[in-house]
Write a protein that holds these residues in place. Structure first.
Motif, PDB file in Angstrom:
ATOM      1  N   PHE A 112       1.723   1.788 -12.089  1.00 23.78           N
ATOM      2  CA  PHE A 112       0.597   1.107 -12.721  1.00 23.78           C
ATOM      3  C   PHE A 112       0.734   1.189 -14.238  1.00 23.78           C
ATOM      4  CE2 PHE A 112      -3.561   0.955 -14.691  1.00 23.78           C
ATOM      5  CZ  PHE A 112      -3.945  -0.312 -14.276  1.00 23.78           C
ATOM      6  N   TYR A 113       0.709   0.023 -14.889  1.00 25.87           N
ATOM      7  CA  TYR A 113       0.831  -0.086 -16.342  1.00 25.87           C
ATOM      8  C   TYR A 113      -0.511  -0.466 -16.941  1.00 25.87           C
ATOM      9  CZ  TYR A 113       5.915  -0.666 -15.586  1.00 25.87           C
ATOM     10  OH  TYR A 113       7.231  -0.508 -15.217  1.00 25.87           O
ATOM     11  N   ASP A 114      -1.076   0.445 -17.764  1.00 27.01           N
ATOM     12  CA  ASP A 114      -2.203   0.097 -18.623  1.00 27.01           C
ATOM     13  C   ASP A 114      -1.632  -0.641 -19.823  1.00 27.01           C
ATOM     14  OD1 ASP A 114      -4.738   0.970 -17.789  1.00 27.01           O
ATOM     15  OD2 ASP A 114      -4.138   3.069 -18.095  1.00 27.01           O
ATOM     16  N   PHE A 177      21.354  -1.355 -15.598  1.00 19.03           N
ATOM     17  CA  PHE A 177      20.253  -0.794 -16.388  1.00 19.03           C
ATOM     18  C   PHE A 177      19.156  -1.848 -16.545  1.00 19.03           C
ATOM     19  CE2 PHE A 177      23.280   2.461 -17.497  1.00 19.03           C
ATOM     20  CZ  PHE A 177      22.475   3.567 -17.751  1.00 19.03           C
ATOM     21  N   HIS A 178      17.898  -1.409 -16.493  1.00 22.17           N
ATOM     22  CA  HIS A 178      16.771  -2.337 -16.619  1.00 22.17           C
ATOM     23  C   HIS A 178      15.539  -1.556 -17.068  1.00 22.17           C
ATOM     24  CE1 HIS A 178      16.634  -0.585 -12.619  1.00 22.17           C
ATOM     25  NE2 HIS A 178      15.315  -0.684 -12.718  1.00 22.17           N
ATOM     26  N   GLY A 179      14.550  -2.279 -17.583  1.00 22.43           N
ATOM     27  CA  GLY A 179      13.317  -1.623 -18.013  1.00 22.43           C
ATOM     28  C   GLY A 179      12.257  -2.652 -18.362  1.00 22.43           C
ATOM     29  N   GLY A 195      -3.971  -5.032 -16.903  1.00 18.76           N
ATOM     30  CA  GLY A 195      -2.902  -4.114 -16.533  1.00 18.76           C
ATOM     31  C   GLY A 195      -1.960  -4.757 -15.522  1.00 18.76           C
ATOM     32  N   ARG A 196      -0.986  -3.987 -15.114  1.00 17.11           N
ATOM     33  CA  ARG A 196       0.070  -4.521 -14.241  1.00 17.11           C
ATOM     34  C   ARG A 196       0.449  -3.483 -13.200  1.00 17.11           C
ATOM     35  NH1 ARG A 196       5.889  -4.118 -14.570  1.00 17.11           N
ATOM     36  NH2 ARG A 196       6.833  -5.859 -13.426  1.00 17.11           N
ATOM     37  N   ILE A 197       0.707  -3.965 -11.992  1.00 19.76           N
ATOM     38  CA  ILE A 197       1.229  -3.114 -10.919  1.00 19.76           C
ATOM     39  C   ILE A 197       2.616  -3.610 -10.565  1.00 19.76           C
ATOM     40  CG2 ILE A 197       0.949  -2.450  -8.495  1.00 19.76           C
ATOM     41  CD1 ILE A 197      -2.097  -2.777  -8.906  1.00 19.76           C
TER      42      ILE A 197
HETATM   43  C1  MD6 Z   1       8.845  -2.736 -13.347  1.00 20.12           C
HETATM   44  N1  MD6 Z   1      10.931  -2.244 -12.337  1.00 20.12           N
HETATM   45  O1  MD6 Z   1       9.027  -3.920 -13.084  1.00 20.12           O
HETATM   46  C2  MD6 Z   1       9.960  -1.756 -13.240  1.00 20.12           C
HETATM   47  N2  MD6 Z   1      13.795  -1.265 -10.493  1.00 20.12           N
HETATM   48  O2  MD6 Z   1       7.772  -2.299 -13.693  1.00 20.12           O
HETATM   49  C3  MD6 Z   1      12.001  -1.531 -11.995  1.00 20.12           C
HETATM   50  O3  MD6 Z   1      12.229  -0.448 -12.471  1.00 20.12           O
HETATM   51  C4  MD6 Z   1      12.922  -2.110 -11.012  1.00 20.12           C
HETATM   52  O4  MD6 Z   1      12.057  -4.317 -11.182  1.00 20.12           O
HETATM   53  C5  MD6 Z   1      14.691  -1.704  -9.597  1.00 20.12           C
HETATM   54  C6  MD6 Z   1      14.721  -3.014  -9.190  1.00 20.12           C
HETATM   55  C7  MD6 Z   1      13.832  -3.913  -9.710  1.00 20.12           C
HETATM   56  C8  MD6 Z   1      12.923  -3.466 -10.651  1.00 20.12           C
END
Ligand code: MD6
Ligand code: FE
Length: 207
Positions: A112-114, A177-179, A195-197
């Motif tokens: 959960f992202y505020d 890598f991702h974020g 917010g976001r889930i």
């Molecule tokens: C997010 N997503 O979208 C974080 N991991 O909040 C991830 O960390 C993620 O979107 C693996 C595969 C797809 C993703």
């Protein structure tokens, strides 16, 4: 379904609008019931104890947790000691549609992202099975998702994930890598207070 090529890696798919508004509302109701049983908590980074900016819970047989000792999967909530609630059928169904021959998912991490929360560049590598993809569902406000290569130094691309969108990191891109750079306030009416889930489905152990 769009296959996105990143640093020459195949296996990253983007399914915009996979869940329509009614599907998002159904899923959200089920996530609310899950976090009523398995409350969101603020995890900390291993070693440093620095808190994450996102709050987390899980559903399914296993849940991903992070604490001072490290990252791991475990069958119970770290606060309540109770088993994680079952995974909603809609998620198992999604996995069946996009995960190819992989065995069923064991874990669904709920992030959960505020406003202001983010997720640094990382690899999902705590699973014993990289043959299965990681499948993600976004609900609520739009986020900027960044994805690169197998080395943290590789160039990255970023794109926006909207409520109802699905991303699959599989094949050669499984360990890319991702974020999440940021969440864009006021971009969705799904969550009353914004917010976001994000839900990520994983297979942890070989079948
Ligand atoms: C997010 N997503 O979208 C974080 N991991 O909040 C991830 O960390 C993620 O979107 C693996 C595969 C797809 C993703
Ligand atoms: Fe991830």
């Amino acid at each position: 379904m769009q296959d996105i090529s990143i640093n020459g890696l195949s296996g990253l798919s983007y399914l915009p609008g996979y869940f329509d508004r009614a599907g998002q509302e159904d899923l959200l109701d089920q996530i609310r019931a899950i976090v009523a049983e398995a409350p969101l908590y603020q995890p900390v980074m291993p070693k440093t104890g620095k808190p994450f900016s996102v709050r987390m819970s899980n559903c399914g047989a296993l849940g991903w947790v992070s604490d001072i000792q490290g990252y791991r999967y475990q069958p119970v909530h770290p606060g309540t000691g109770q088993p994680w609630p079952a995974m909603p059928d809609a998620l198992t169904h999604l996995w069946g549609e996009v995960a190819g021959k992989a065995p069923p998912p064991e874990a669904c991490l709920i992030n959960f992202y505020d406003q202001g929360a983010r997720m640094g560049l990382h690899q999902d590598r705590d699973e014993q099975m990289f043959e299965a993809p990681v499948v993600s569902v976004s609900l609520g406000d739009t986020a900027t998702f960044r994805v690169g290569g197998l080395s943290r130094k590789d160039p990255t691309k970023s794109f926006r994930l909207q409520s109802g969108d699905v991303v699959v990191l599989g094949g050669e891109a499984r360990l890319a890598f991702h974020g999440i750079d940021r969440v864009l306030a006021g971009t969705s009416t799904l969550l009353k207070n914004g917010g976001r889930i994000n839900l990520t489905l994983r297979r942890v152990n070989p079948a």
